[in-house]
Design a protein around this motif. Structure first.
Motif, PDB file in Angstrom:
ATOM      1  N   UNK A 173      -9.994  10.410   1.801  1.00 10.11           N
ATOM      2  CA  UNK A 173     -10.755   9.816   0.711  1.00 10.11           C
ATOM      3  C   UNK A 173      -9.836   9.476  -0.465  1.00 10.11           C
ATOM      4  N   UNK A 174      -8.863  10.319  -0.738  1.00 13.72           N
ATOM      5  CA  UNK A 174      -7.876   9.989  -1.770  1.00 13.72           C
ATOM      6  C   UNK A 174      -7.191   8.671  -1.430  1.00 13.72           C
ATOM      7  N   UNK A 175      -6.812   8.509  -0.174  1.00 15.59           N
ATOM      8  CA  UNK A 175      -6.152   7.265   0.241  1.00 15.59           C
ATOM      9  C   UNK A 175      -7.086   6.065   0.086  1.00 15.59           C
ATOM     10  N   UNK A 176      -8.378   6.253   0.377  1.00 10.85           N
ATOM     11  CA  UNK A 176      -9.365   5.177   0.183  1.00 10.85           C
ATOM     12  C   UNK A 176      -9.311   4.661  -1.249  1.00 10.85           C
ATOM     13  N   UNK A 177      -9.246   5.574  -2.211  1.00 14.91           N
ATOM     14  CA  UNK A 177      -9.212   5.149  -3.615  1.00 14.91           C
ATOM     15  C   UNK A 177      -7.819   4.670  -4.034  1.00 14.91           C
ATOM     16  N   UNK A 178      -6.777   5.162  -3.389  1.00 15.05           N
ATOM     17  CA  UNK A 178      -5.446   4.620  -3.658  1.00 15.05           C
ATOM     18  C   UNK A 178      -5.377   3.141  -3.293  1.00 15.05           C
ATOM     19  N   UNK A 179      -6.080   2.767  -2.229  1.00 13.79           N
ATOM     20  CA  UNK A 179      -6.092   1.372  -1.790  1.00 13.79           C
ATOM     21  C   UNK A 179      -6.995   0.515  -2.676  1.00 13.79           C
ATOM     22  N   UNK A 180      -8.164   1.024  -3.037  1.00 15.88           N
ATOM     23  CA  UNK A 180      -9.182   0.198  -3.691  1.00 15.88           C
ATOM     24  C   UNK A 180      -9.086   0.162  -5.213  1.00 15.88           C
ATOM     25  N   UNK A 181      -8.790   1.291  -5.841  1.00 20.04           N
ATOM     26  CA  UNK A 181      -8.847   1.350  -7.304  1.00 20.04           C
ATOM     27  C   UNK A 181      -7.926   0.356  -8.005  1.00 20.04           C
ATOM     28  N   UNK A 182      -6.706   0.107  -7.516  1.00 26.05           N
ATOM     29  CA  UNK A 182      -5.819  -0.810  -8.249  1.00 26.05           C
ATOM     30  C   UNK A 182      -6.191  -2.284  -8.166  1.00 26.05           C
ATOM     31  N   UNK A 183      -7.128  -2.653  -7.330  1.00 26.66           N
ATOM     32  CA  UNK A 183      -7.443  -4.074  -7.152  1.00 26.66           C
ATOM     33  C   UNK A 183      -7.931  -4.688  -8.462  1.00 26.66           C
ATOM     34  N   UNK A 184      -7.508  -5.922  -8.707  1.00 25.86           N
ATOM     35  CA  UNK A 184      -7.801  -6.584  -9.969  1.00 25.86           C
ATOM     36  C   UNK A 184      -9.299  -6.784 -10.201  1.00 25.86           C
ATOM     37  N   UNK A 185     -10.059  -6.979  -9.135  1.00 30.35           N
ATOM     38  CA  UNK A 185     -11.495  -7.223  -9.272  1.00 30.35           C
ATOM     39  C   UNK A 185     -12.298  -5.944  -9.448  1.00 30.35           C
ATOM     40  N   UNK A 186     -11.650  -4.797  -9.299  1.00 29.13           N
ATOM     41  CA  UNK A 186     -12.326  -3.502  -9.413  1.00 29.13           C
ATOM     42  C   UNK A 186     -12.237  -3.003 -10.843  1.00 29.13           C
ATOM     43  N   UNK A 187     -13.395  -2.700 -11.429  1.00 29.03           N
ATOM     44  CA  UNK A 187     -13.426  -2.230 -12.803  1.00 29.03           C
ATOM     45  C   UNK A 187     -13.605  -0.743 -12.950  1.00 29.03           C
ATOM     46  N   UNK A 188     -14.165  -0.088 -11.934  1.00 32.98           N
ATOM     47  CA  UNK A 188     -14.400   1.362 -11.955  1.00 32.98           C
ATOM     48  C   UNK A 188     -14.644   1.812 -10.522  1.00 32.98           C
ATOM     49  N   UNK A 189     -14.681   3.122 -10.324  1.00 30.48           N
ATOM     50  CA  UNK A 189     -14.932   3.680  -8.989  1.00 30.48           C
ATOM     51  C   UNK A 189     -15.969   4.784  -9.074  1.00 30.48           C
ATOM     52  N   UNK A 190     -16.773   4.879  -8.031  1.00 28.64           N
ATOM     53  CA  UNK A 190     -17.741   5.965  -7.868  1.00 28.64           C
ATOM     54  C   UNK A 190     -17.247   6.885  -6.764  1.00 28.64           C
TER      55      UNK A 190
END
Length: 336
Positions: A173-190
């Motif tokens: 799950x940490x890796x999931x957010x390592x991949x997704x959180x930095x994306x330019x279109x992503x403003x926040x994460x749940x």
């Protein structure tokens, strides 16, 4: 349709006051999605691009400044469960001992396609950003893989194995957010991980702190390292561990509340200066109350908080048994 402006949700997550009342919901339902998107048919689940674009239209059409999106099909397959309104926590488990742990085909997040958020960023409604969620959370996935009763026994009979299961899930799950959180279109994460029943956490607070919370610390740190706020969606009675949520894990916002546990009005008084609070208008209240009563309570919560560190929404989500008119009575308080 109100023009999305993610800056308003960002102000809420920073415990600031947005320029207007702001809405927050984890998810709605297909009936509402069709109604707010203007579409006549909902795209099939395997058409990832069409799904994201349809959701983005639906969220914008309903008045939200963002769209929630999982990011890929990454998840932890388990056994078959009876798909009814409720699902037993003791069905579908597949890990009971060291042999079954070793035999389980652990998914690699890097094997999944996360490109939709990049590829479709320019096609999202102007001002909207993506809020990434997970394929369930640490505790949810461990319970799904092991079964609730089995997990409780495992933590006593074979704590080393229990640790290994939590680590296998948490690290991915940490890796999931390592991949997704930095994306330019992503403003926040749940980080969506249900922790409790109405009266207590699912595991003892000692076990929650030993097995579950260390991985949430790492998830939040990963999201923060990308410069994005981290939202905890977790059902159940978390009052005994709210200090952990705020001070140890350092979540920016908490979502999911029930009146029978702690009404949002009380939660805001207790925690509103320390963490942003999202939603909280109890789903049961929304289902059973008259529209005027729903609107009145929502307006009162907006006035109470002045929207500082608060976004209006249900206590959990909007499943299809919530009457549409009750849902719109709630959002009316913010949209006018």
């Amino acid at each position: 349709m109100r023009q999305p402006d993610f800056a308003n949700l960002l102000r809420v997550l920073r415990r600031e006051t947005p320029t207007r009342p702001t809405l927050f919901e984890f998810f709605l339902n297909v009936r509402l999605y069709l109604r707010t998107s203007g579409l006549t048919e909902w795209p099939p689940a395997d058409d990832v691009d069409a799904q994201l674009l349809a959701l983005s239209k639906a969220f914008a059409g309903a008045g939200y400044d963002y769209v929630t999106w999982r990011g890929s099909n990454f998840g932890f397959p388990a056994g078959e469960k009876h798909r009814a309104r409720t699902i037993s926590l003791n069905e579908g488990f597949c890990i009971t001992d060291r042999k079954s742990f070793d035999a389980y085909r652990w998914p690699d997040p890097d094997d999944f396609d996360y490109s939709s958020a990049d590829r479709l960023a320019d096609q999202l409604p102007k001002g909207q950003m993506i809020v990434i969620n997970g394929p369930g959370g640490v505790l949810e996935n461990v319970i799904s893989l092991c079964g609730y009763d089995n997990l409780c026994f495992m933590m006593v009979d074979d704590p080393e194995l229990a640790t290994d299961v939590f680590d296998a899930v948490g690290s991915r799950l940490v890796r999931h957010y390592e991949i997704t959180a930095p994306k330019a279109a992503v403003g926040a994460c749940i980080s969506n991980d249900d922790w409790g029943f109405k009266t207590q956490t699912m595991l003892s607070t000692t076990d929650m702190r030993a097995y579950v919370f260390p991985w949430h610390e790492k998830i939040v740190a990963t999201i923060h390292a990308a410069g994005k706020p981290a939202i905890l969606h977790s059902c159940g009675n978390l009052i005994p561990v709210m200090d952990d949520v705020i001070d140890r894990m350092k979540y920016d916002a908490k979502h999911s509340f029930e009146d029978v546990i702690q009404p949002i009005e009380q939660a805001y008084e207790q925690y509103g200066e320390r963490i942003a609070l999202l939603g909280g208008i109890d789903v049961d209240f929304v289902c059973r109350s008259e529209p005027d009563a729903i609107t009145a309570r929502c307006k009162a919560m907006i006035e109470k908080s002045h929207c500082k560190g608060y976004a209006l929404g249900t206590g959990n989500s909007v499943p299809d048994y919530v009457p549409d008119e009750k849902y719109f009575a709630m959002t009316k308080a913010a949209l006018g």
